[in-house]
Design a protein around this motif. Sequence first.
Motif, PDB file in Angstrom:
ATOM      1  N   UNK A   1      40.800  43.484  37.352  1.00 16.97           N
ATOM      2  CA  UNK A   1      39.488  42.798  36.918  1.00 16.97           C
ATOM      3  C   UNK A   1      39.467  43.054  35.117  1.00 16.97           C
TER       4      UNK A   1
ATOM      5  N   UNK B   1      42.651  33.939  41.276  1.00 15.20           N
ATOM      6  CA  UNK B   1      41.857  34.839  40.366  1.00 15.20           C
ATOM      7  C   UNK B   1      42.706  35.493  39.125  1.00 15.20           C
TER       8      UNK B   1
ATOM      9  N   UNK C   1      43.113  32.789  36.681  1.00 10.96           N
ATOM     10  CA  UNK C   1      41.722  32.957  35.747  1.00 10.96           C
ATOM     11  C   UNK C   1      41.610  33.901  34.748  1.00 10.96           C
ATOM     12  N   UNK C   2      42.289  35.291  35.113  1.00  9.80           N
ATOM     13  CA  UNK C   2      42.050  36.186  34.327  1.00  9.80           C
ATOM     14  C   UNK C   2      42.994  36.245  32.980  1.00  9.80           C
TER      15      UNK C   2
ATOM     16  N   UNK D   1      36.517  34.208  32.165  1.00  3.09           N
ATOM     17  CA  UNK D   1      37.760  34.392  33.081  1.00  3.09           C
ATOM     18  C   UNK D   1      37.415  35.275  34.369  1.00  3.09           C
ATOM     19  N   UNK D   2      36.473  36.246  34.066  1.00  9.19           N
ATOM     20  CA  UNK D   2      35.997  37.208  34.938  1.00  9.19           C
ATOM     21  C   UNK D   2      34.992  36.539  36.222  1.00  9.19           C
TER      22      UNK D   2
ATOM     23  N   UNK E   1      35.059  33.312  36.804  1.00 12.51           N
ATOM     24  CA  UNK E   1      36.016  32.294  37.718  1.00 12.51           C
ATOM     25  C   UNK E   1      36.997  33.273  38.688  1.00 12.51           C
ATOM     26  N   UNK E   2      37.240  34.213  37.961  1.00 11.75           N
ATOM     27  CA  UNK E   2      38.046  34.987  39.041  1.00 11.75           C
ATOM     28  C   UNK E   2      37.608  35.392  40.109  1.00 11.75           C
ATOM     29  N   UNK E   3      36.188  36.141  39.833  1.00 11.69           N
ATOM     30  CA  UNK E   3      35.089  36.336  40.972  1.00 11.69           C
ATOM     31  C   UNK E   3      34.987  35.656  42.024  1.00 11.69           C
TER      32      UNK E   3
ATOM     33  N   UNK F   1      37.025  32.970  42.631  1.00 11.77           N
ATOM     34  CA  UNK F   1      38.263  32.630  43.546  1.00 11.77           C
ATOM     35  C   UNK F   1      38.282  33.598  44.462  1.00 11.77           C
TER      36      UNK F   1
ATOM     37  N   UNK G   1      38.400  26.768  31.829  1.00 10.05           N
ATOM     38  CA  UNK G   1      39.478  27.132  32.670  1.00 10.05           C
ATOM     39  C   UNK G   1      39.545  26.288  33.925  1.00 10.05           C
ATOM     40  N   UNK G   2      38.393  25.962  34.383  1.00 13.23           N
ATOM     41  CA  UNK G   2      38.296  25.070  35.569  1.00 13.23           C
ATOM     42  C   UNK G   2      39.077  23.664  35.248  1.00 13.23           C
TER      43      UNK G   2
END
Lengths: 359, 359
Positions: free
Chosen positions: A203, A231, A234-235, B227-228, B230-232, B234, B355-356
Motif C-alpha cells: 500500500x 487495487x 489503483x495504486x 490511489x490508496x 480507491x485501492x482500499x 477494491x 481514477x474511477x
Amino acid sequence: MLNNEMIKILKIKYPIIQAPMAGGITTSELVSAVSNSGGLGMIGAGYMTPLQMRDQIRKVKTLTSNHFGINLFVPNKFAIRQDTIQSANQLLNPFREQLNLPPKDSIDIPDFHHVYETFIEQIKVAMEENVPVCSFTFGIPPAKVVSELKTANTILIGTATTVREAVENEKAGMDMVIIQGSEAGGHRGNFIDDKNRSLVGSMSLIPQAADNVRIPVIAAGGIMDGRGLLASICLGAKGIQMGTAFLTCIESGAQPIHKDIITNSTEEDTVLTRSFSGKWARGIKNTFITCMKNKEWNLPDFPIQNTLTQDIRKNAVSKNNKEFMSLWCGQSPRLAKQQSTKILIQSIMAEAEKIKSTM
Amino acid sequence: MLNNEMIKILKIKYPIIQAPMAGGITTSELVSAVSNSGGLGMIGAGYMTPLQMRDQIRKVKTLTSNHFGINLFVPNKFAIRQDTIQSANQLLNPFREQLNLPPKDSIDIPDFHHVYETFIEQIKVAMEENVPVCSFTFGIPPAKVVSELKTANTILIGTATTVREAVENEKAGMDMVIIQGSEAGGHRGNFIDDKNRSLVGSMSLIPQAADNVRIPVIAAGGIMDGRGLLASICLGAKGIQMGTAFLTCIESGAQPIHKDIITNSTEEDTVLTRSFSGKWARGIKNTFITCMKNKEWNLPDFPIQNTLTQDIRKNAVSKNNKEFMSLWCGQSPRLAKQQSTKILIQSIMAEAEKIKSTM
C-alpha cells in the motif's frame, strides 16, 4: 487501465505475471498454462544449470506459442570461510541426526567466480533460445549483459523492494520493474537495502515507486485475486506478479503437502527467515525456522547456507516432513486455492471486471 | 462504492476517518476541519484526563456541527516492578544527562486499577457529552461498557491487526473495525497477537479481514491519497483511516519539526520500536531508537515505559531536538504534504473520482 503498456510490451492478454518460483515449482505445465491462459508464465531458473534451463525452455515452447519468460538470480559476491561453514554445520548436524542423515563438517561449494560464470552461461542460453522475457532477482546484471540482451530484443524486468532500487533498475535499462511489497512470499529481492529497510508494505511501496520511475511498475506481494489486481492498478501499478496464488495451482510442481499447508494457513502463520538459504525469505513457520531463529544472524551468506541445508530439505521432502521443508508463502494464504491455472486467471479477471462495474 | 454503509452509519460525506493520534496532534482545529470537510475528525484522547477530554469535546462542538469521534486506549493489565523500572531508568539516565535533565531512580506510576478507573471516567464523559463515535485501540472494552455505549447510541469502532482480532471486534458488538496494516505509523493496535504475527501488509490483510467479518472494514496504514482510498475499496474496505496524511496538515498539533522530517523522509526511514512507550510503534529512526534498539525487549510494558520517557520527550520537544522525540510516521512519507485539511480531503476525493473514470 487493465489494457496498458505493460501488456503491450509483454504481448500478453492480461496484466498477470506468474512469479518465477525456483526449486521445481514452475513446471513447464504451470508456465505454459499461465501463458496459454493470457498471463506471462515464468521459468524460475535461478538454481538451474544452463542445460536444465535449455531443456525446460524447449519443453515450454512445445506447450505454448505465447510469450513466456525466465528469471535469473544476479550473483552477489560472497566469501567462503571454512570456519563459518563449520559452525553452520554444527548447527545443522542435530537436524541431520534427527532425519538419519550423516553429519557434515565441511562442504564443496563453487566460488563466486564459478557462480558468475554459470550466470553468464544462463544468459547465453536465454539469448540462443530467444526467450522473449528475462527477469532478475537479487540485483541488476552488469551493463554489458543488459546491452547484449537488449540487442537480442529480450524484454527485461528488474525487481525492487524500495524506491531507490526501482530507480536503479530504471537507470540500468530495465523495461519494467517488479515492486516487491513486504507481503511477498519466498526470497526478498533487496539488493541495495537491508531487510528491515526493504520491508515496505505494498500500500505504501507501489504509489511511491510509481511516482519515481517512468517504466511500468508491477505489483507483487500478497496479491491473490481480482481485488488485489484492481487495487494494484489503483495504486499506480500496470500489472501484478503472483507467487503463492500460482504455487497452489494444480499445474505447479510444489509438494502436495506444501500446497495443503498453505491452503490451511492464515495471515499470522508466515515469518521471515534466513535459515534456509542465507537470504531473507517469507514462509510458513515450522520447527526448523523456530529452532534456528536465534542463530540466523551468524549464518553464511546465500548461496552457501542454501547449499548447506540442501540435504535436510531434500530429505524432508522425501519423507513428507513439513517441519524441515522451506514452505515459502506470502501473507495471504487464506485466499489460496488448489485449482487450475486457467480458472485462477479467469476468475481474477472476472472479479476485477465485476468490481470495476460497481465503482 | 464510495457511497456505502460506512458513511451512512457515521453520517459523513466521504469515507475518510482522521486517525486519532494521541499526544496533542489532534487539535480541535484539526478534528473540526476534518469533520467540516466531509470526513470524520477524531480526538486522540488516549492520554487525556476526563477533564481535558470534556474540554476538547466541547471545543470541537463549537467548531463543527458535523459528526466527530474520540478514541480511547483500552487498558491492558500491567505490573509495576520497581527493579524493572530501576533498570529502565538506568538505560534512560545517559539520555537525561545529555539533555541536562536530572537522573531518575524510581517513579510514581498509577497502577492498573487507577488506569482502568480513568478509562471508565473517560467513557462516562463521552456519553454525557453525546460524542457520536467512539473508537478503541489496544483491545476491546468490557461487555458492560460496550452495552452502555450502545444504549447511548454511540457508534463503536474497534481496531484489529489480524483477522482474529477483527472477528473478536465483531463478536463484541463493534459497528465497524479499523484494519491496521503493517504500513501504519504510530502504535500497533494488536491485542491478541504479538507484534510479529500482527505485521501483515494491507494488501494481504484487508481482503482476508473483509472475507471474515460482516461489519464494515476500514483500511489503515500507508494510505495518503486517492490511489490508496480507491485501492482500499477494491480490496474490500468501506473506507479509510489516515494518520500521517493528517499529521502533516496545517491544523495538526504535531511539532513543526516533526512535520518537516516526515515530508523529507522516504519509505526506508521508519522503524518499529517499543523504546518510547513499551508498545511497538512505527516512527522515523533517530538517535534514541538506535541507541535503545538492542535493549528494547527488556523494557517495562506500556504505559510504564511511556511515563518513564516523558521527561526526555518533553525536553526534546522544548529544544526542537529531533533525536529524542517520538516521530511517529507510516511507510508513505514521500506522499505527505503540508497543506490544509480541506485541500487534502478534496484532492483525495478528486483523485479517486479521476481514477474511477479511467477504469
